[in-house]
Motif scaffolding. Structure first.
Motif, PDB file in Angstrom:
ATOM      1  N   ASN A  50       0.825  -1.202   0.000  1.00  0.00           N
ATOM      2  CA  ASN A  50       0.000   0.000   0.000  1.00  0.00           C
ATOM      3  C   ASN A  50       0.864   1.258   0.000  1.00  0.00           C
ATOM      4  OD1 ASN A  50      -2.261  -1.867   1.867  1.00  0.00           O
ATOM      5  ND2 ASN A  50      -2.870  -0.798   0.007  1.00  0.00           N
ATOM      6  N   PHE A  51       1.994   1.220   0.713  1.00  0.00           N
ATOM      7  CA  PHE A  51       2.917   2.354   0.676  1.00  0.00           C
ATOM      8  C   PHE A  51       3.577   2.470  -0.701  1.00  0.00           C
ATOM      9  CE2 PHE A  51       2.724   1.316   5.219  1.00  0.00           C
ATOM     10  CZ  PHE A  51       2.471   2.566   5.763  1.00  0.00           C
ATOM     11  N   PHE A 104       4.015   5.309  -6.051  1.00  0.00           N
ATOM     12  CA  PHE A 104       3.934   5.362  -7.512  1.00  0.00           C
ATOM     13  C   PHE A 104       2.799   6.276  -7.988  1.00  0.00           C
ATOM     14  CE2 PHE A 104       6.633   1.548  -7.377  1.00  0.00           C
ATOM     15  CZ  PHE A 104       7.545   1.891  -8.363  1.00  0.00           C
ATOM     16  N   ILE A 105       1.723   6.369  -7.209  1.00  0.00           N
ATOM     17  CA  ILE A 105       0.654   7.312  -7.574  1.00  0.00           C
ATOM     18  C   ILE A 105       1.192   8.743  -7.532  1.00  0.00           C
ATOM     19  CG2 ILE A 105      -1.548   8.322  -6.846  1.00  0.00           C
ATOM     20  CD1 ILE A 105      -2.429   5.558  -5.947  1.00  0.00           C
ATOM     21  N   THR A 129      12.483  14.778 -10.297  1.00  0.00           N
ATOM     22  CA  THR A 129      11.688  15.542  -9.338  1.00  0.00           C
ATOM     23  C   THR A 129      10.400  14.809  -8.980  1.00  0.00           C
ATOM     24  OG1 THR A 129      10.662  16.788 -11.153  1.00  0.00           O
ATOM     25  CG2 THR A 129      12.594  17.760 -10.090  1.00  0.00           C
ATOM     26  N   SER A 130       9.867  14.019  -9.910  1.00  0.00           N
ATOM     27  CA  SER A 130       8.653  13.250  -9.635  1.00  0.00           C
ATOM     28  C   SER A 130       8.919  12.145  -8.619  1.00  0.00           C
ATOM     29  CB  SER A 130       8.102  12.649 -10.930  1.00  0.00           C
ATOM     30  OG  SER A 130       7.694  13.661 -11.824  1.00  0.00           O
ATOM     31  N   VAL A 131      10.081  11.495  -8.743  1.00  0.00           N
ATOM     32  CA  VAL A 131      10.449  10.461  -7.769  1.00  0.00           C
ATOM     33  C   VAL A 131      10.638  11.091  -6.390  1.00  0.00           C
ATOM     34  CG1 VAL A 131      12.253   8.829  -7.090  1.00  0.00           C
ATOM     35  CG2 VAL A 131      11.449   8.884  -9.461  1.00  0.00           C
ATOM     36  N   LYS A 132      11.326  12.244  -6.368  1.00  0.00           N
ATOM     37  CA  LYS A 132      11.519  12.947  -5.094  1.00  0.00           C
ATOM     38  C   LYS A 132      10.170  13.339  -4.496  1.00  0.00           C
ATOM     39  CE  LYS A 132      13.759  16.991  -3.039  1.00  0.00           C
ATOM     40  NZ  LYS A 132      14.557  18.213  -3.310  1.00  0.00           N
ATOM     41  N   TYR A 133       9.265  13.808  -5.354  1.00  0.00           N
ATOM     42  CA  TYR A 133       7.918  14.174  -4.903  1.00  0.00           C
ATOM     43  C   TYR A 133       7.194  12.957  -4.334  1.00  0.00           C
ATOM     44  CZ  TYR A 133       3.067  15.861  -5.281  1.00  0.00           C
ATOM     45  OH  TYR A 133       1.768  16.208  -5.028  1.00  0.00           O
ATOM     46  N   GLY A 134       7.350  11.810  -4.992  1.00  0.00           N
ATOM     47  CA  GLY A 134       6.727  10.584  -4.503  1.00  0.00           C
ATOM     48  C   GLY A 134       7.227  10.207  -3.127  1.00  0.00           C
ATOM     49  N   VAL A 135       8.524  10.328  -2.911  1.00  0.00           N
ATOM     50  CA  VAL A 135       9.119   9.993  -1.612  1.00  0.00           C
ATOM     51  C   VAL A 135       8.627  10.953  -0.528  1.00  0.00           C
ATOM     52  CG1 VAL A 135      11.276   9.889  -0.295  1.00  0.00           C
ATOM     53  CG2 VAL A 135      11.177   8.926  -2.595  1.00  0.00           C
ATOM     54  N   THR A 136       8.742  12.268  -0.795  1.00  0.00           N
ATOM     55  CA  THR A 136       8.384  13.255   0.231  1.00  0.00           C
ATOM     56  C   THR A 136       6.895  13.226   0.575  1.00  0.00           C
ATOM     57  OG1 THR A 136       8.172  14.949  -1.501  1.00  0.00           O
ATOM     58  CG2 THR A 136      10.282  14.803  -0.353  1.00  0.00           C
ATOM     59  N   ALA A 171      -4.109   7.804  -3.106  1.00  0.00           N
ATOM     60  CA  ALA A 171      -2.805   7.626  -2.461  1.00  0.00           C
ATOM     61  C   ALA A 171      -2.931   7.760  -0.947  1.00  0.00           C
ATOM     62  CB  ALA A 171      -1.813   8.646  -3.013  1.00  0.00           C
ATOM     63  N   PHE A 172      -3.703   8.750  -0.495  1.00  0.00           N
ATOM     64  CA  PHE A 172      -3.936   8.925   0.938  1.00  0.00           C
ATOM     65  C   PHE A 172      -4.597   7.690   1.541  1.00  0.00           C
ATOM     66  CE2 PHE A 172      -7.126   9.958   4.170  1.00  0.00           C
ATOM     67  CZ  PHE A 172      -6.314  10.458   5.182  1.00  0.00           C
ATOM     68  N   LEU A 173      -5.642   7.189   0.874  1.00  0.00           N
ATOM     69  CA  LEU A 173      -6.333   6.001   1.375  1.00  0.00           C
ATOM     70  C   LEU A 173      -5.403   4.784   1.412  1.00  0.00           C
ATOM     71  CD1 LEU A 173      -9.860   6.182  -0.332  1.00  0.00           C
ATOM     72  CD2 LEU A 173      -9.307   6.584   2.070  1.00  0.00           C
ATOM     73  N   SER A 174      -4.522   4.675   0.427  1.00  0.00           N
ATOM     74  CA  SER A 174      -3.597   3.548   0.376  1.00  0.00           C
ATOM     75  C   SER A 174      -2.646   3.573   1.567  1.00  0.00           C
ATOM     76  CB  SER A 174      -2.812   3.567  -0.934  1.00  0.00           C
ATOM     77  OG  SER A 174      -2.088   2.370  -1.103  1.00  0.00           O
ATOM     78  N   ILE A 175      -2.094   4.756   1.867  1.00  0.00           N
ATOM     79  CA  ILE A 175      -1.216   4.890   3.033  1.00  0.00           C
ATOM     80  C   ILE A 175      -1.989   4.607   4.305  1.00  0.00           C
ATOM     81  CG2 ILE A 175       0.162   6.522   4.377  1.00  0.00           C
ATOM     82  CD1 ILE A 175       0.818   7.939   1.721  1.00  0.00           C
TER      83      ILE A 175
END
Length: 418
Positions: free
Chosen positions: A179-180, A185-186, A291-298, A350-354
């Motif tokens: 789920n994380f 990836f979303i 930047t998208s990967v960084k955005y995904g992490v943060t 994404a919020f619901l998945s987390i």
């Protein structure tokens, strides 16, 4: 109708990836997974592939992976039973037919003296028309055919509880972990589609009727100074604009390698008694994979912190159970996100998945976290807790979770009429 479809699709995707984590790592550990189910209740659709029955069930409120050995094996063949045996080229039994013999050809009929489907994988019995007892080797992937159903046998080394604590823990932890991963990836996809915010002193997307647009500013303009105060970051632009509602601001910008001057008057807005200015400009964004990967992490980390903090407040009593939302409340927010657009809907998913991942990791009976807690106890004491006692604890936990679900759903319904 659109909201209902979005609700079902989002929950289906979240549950699918959660259960896929369980399935993949269980299979990697050599565990026989009898069923991969999305939903509960009666089957709507099913197919069998690679030892597993994949099913979609009527109620889209969850899912499960059914591991061999977690429930008592039902295909017991008692001594004295007449069975038909079907063999492969290695002379191993691949089907043990208890009834419905007319569906098969070339069966060898045997009266069972003894049979072991878990350890030795052999059948000892007397072939029809003979008196001598023989031993028949059973293939570890053989099927028992009984009452019109074919069920694969589960040798002990393929059962869930035969695996080490570590392998079982990984198989259970993999569900919330996925789920994380899904949320990550979303957020990456969101970054690629709509761009990720950058802190450059640039004009981003404009509100068509906003003060900036009316003054002549355009997307992509680089802001050099405001009221002769040099700026280089978006935060500096926002700070000056917010502090000057209804005031003339002289923007010097660079456009096509030329400096231009515009006068912008921020529109005054009030929040909690404080007046601030707005000019109708969104923060600039950029679209690239890094930047998208960084955005995904943060974003994944930030939302995880927010939800964990909220759970902590609930435990300490700083957050009331009356403020929790169940399926009805989630449906309402899904409706709002659907109306706001696909990007808002993706963020909500994404919020619901987390949220699903964190809730499942709570050390409560019937949840993945509860099972991991039992594994930790087993590792510390060197032997498992009695399976029957553990099952009772999980059953009680499940009943309490259902009660909690009823309470929060009732709160959602009451809020609808307030």
């Amino acid at each position: 109708m659109q909201t209902a479809i979005a609700f079902i699709v989002i929950f289906g995707v979240l549950v699918f990836f959660h259960e896929l984590g369980h399935l993949y790592f269980a299979k990697r550990a050599g565990i026989l997974c009898r069923e991969f189910a999305i939903g509960f209740g009666p089957k709507v659709f099913s197919f069998f592939k690679n030892e597993t029955m994949y099913t979609i069930r009527l109620l889209p409120l969850g899912g499960y992976v059914r591991y061999a050995g977690e429930d008592p094996e039902t295909d017991e063949i008692k001594p004295g039973t007449h069975v038909g045996l079907l063999f492969n080229q290695q002379n191993e039994v691949i089907k043990l037919v208890v009834d419905g013999f007319d569906r098969f050809q070339d069966l060898l009929f045997v009266e069972v003296d003894s049979i072991d489907l878990e350890h030795k994988l052999e059948l000892i019995g007397v072939e029809e028309g003979k008196e001598q007892i023989q031993t028949f080797k059973i293939n570890e992937k053989a099927f028992v055919v009984n009452e019109g159903k074919e069920n694969q046998i589960a040798p002990y080394n393929r059962q869930f509880n035969s695996k080490s604590v570590g392998k079982r823990a990984i198989a259970i932890f993999a569900g919330p972990m996925m789920n994380f991963v899904l949320a990550f990836f979303i957020f990456i996809l969101l970054g690629l589609l709509q761009g990720t915010p950058v802190n450059d002193a640039k004009i981003g997307q404009l509100v068509s009727s906003g003060p900036a647009s009316q003054a002549g500013l355009k997307t992509g303009d680089v802001v050099l100074s405001i009221n002769n105060q040099p700026v280089s970051k978006w935060d500096e632009v926002v700070d000056i604009v917010r502090k000057n509602p209804d005031q003339n601001l002289k923007f010097i910008i660079k456009r096509d390698n030329q400096d231009k001057t515009f006068t912008v008057i921020p529109k005054a807005e009030t929040s909690k008694g404080t007046k601030y200015g707005l000019i109708g400009v969104y923060q600039p964004v950029e679209k690239n994979i890094l930047t998208s990967v960084k955005y995904g992490v943060t974003e994944t980390i930030n939302w995880t912190k927010e939800i964990v903090t909220a759970v902590g407040h609930l435990v300490t009593g700083q957050f009331s159970i009356n403020n929790l939302s169940g399926p009805v409340g989630i449906y309402q927010v899904t409706e709002q996100a659907t109306q706001a657009g696909i990007f808002y809907l993706m963020k909500w998913a994404a919020f619901l998945s987390i949220n699903l991942g964190i809730m499942n990791l709570l050390p409560l009976p019937a949840l993945d976290g509860g099972r991991l807690l039992f594994f930790a106890i087993e590792a510390l004491r060197g032997r498992p807790i009695d399976r029957q006692k553990e099952g009772i604890v999980h059953f009680i936990g499940f009943a309490l979770l259902m009660l909690l679900m009823i309470i929060v759903t009732w709160n959602d319904i009451k809020r609808l009429f307030m």
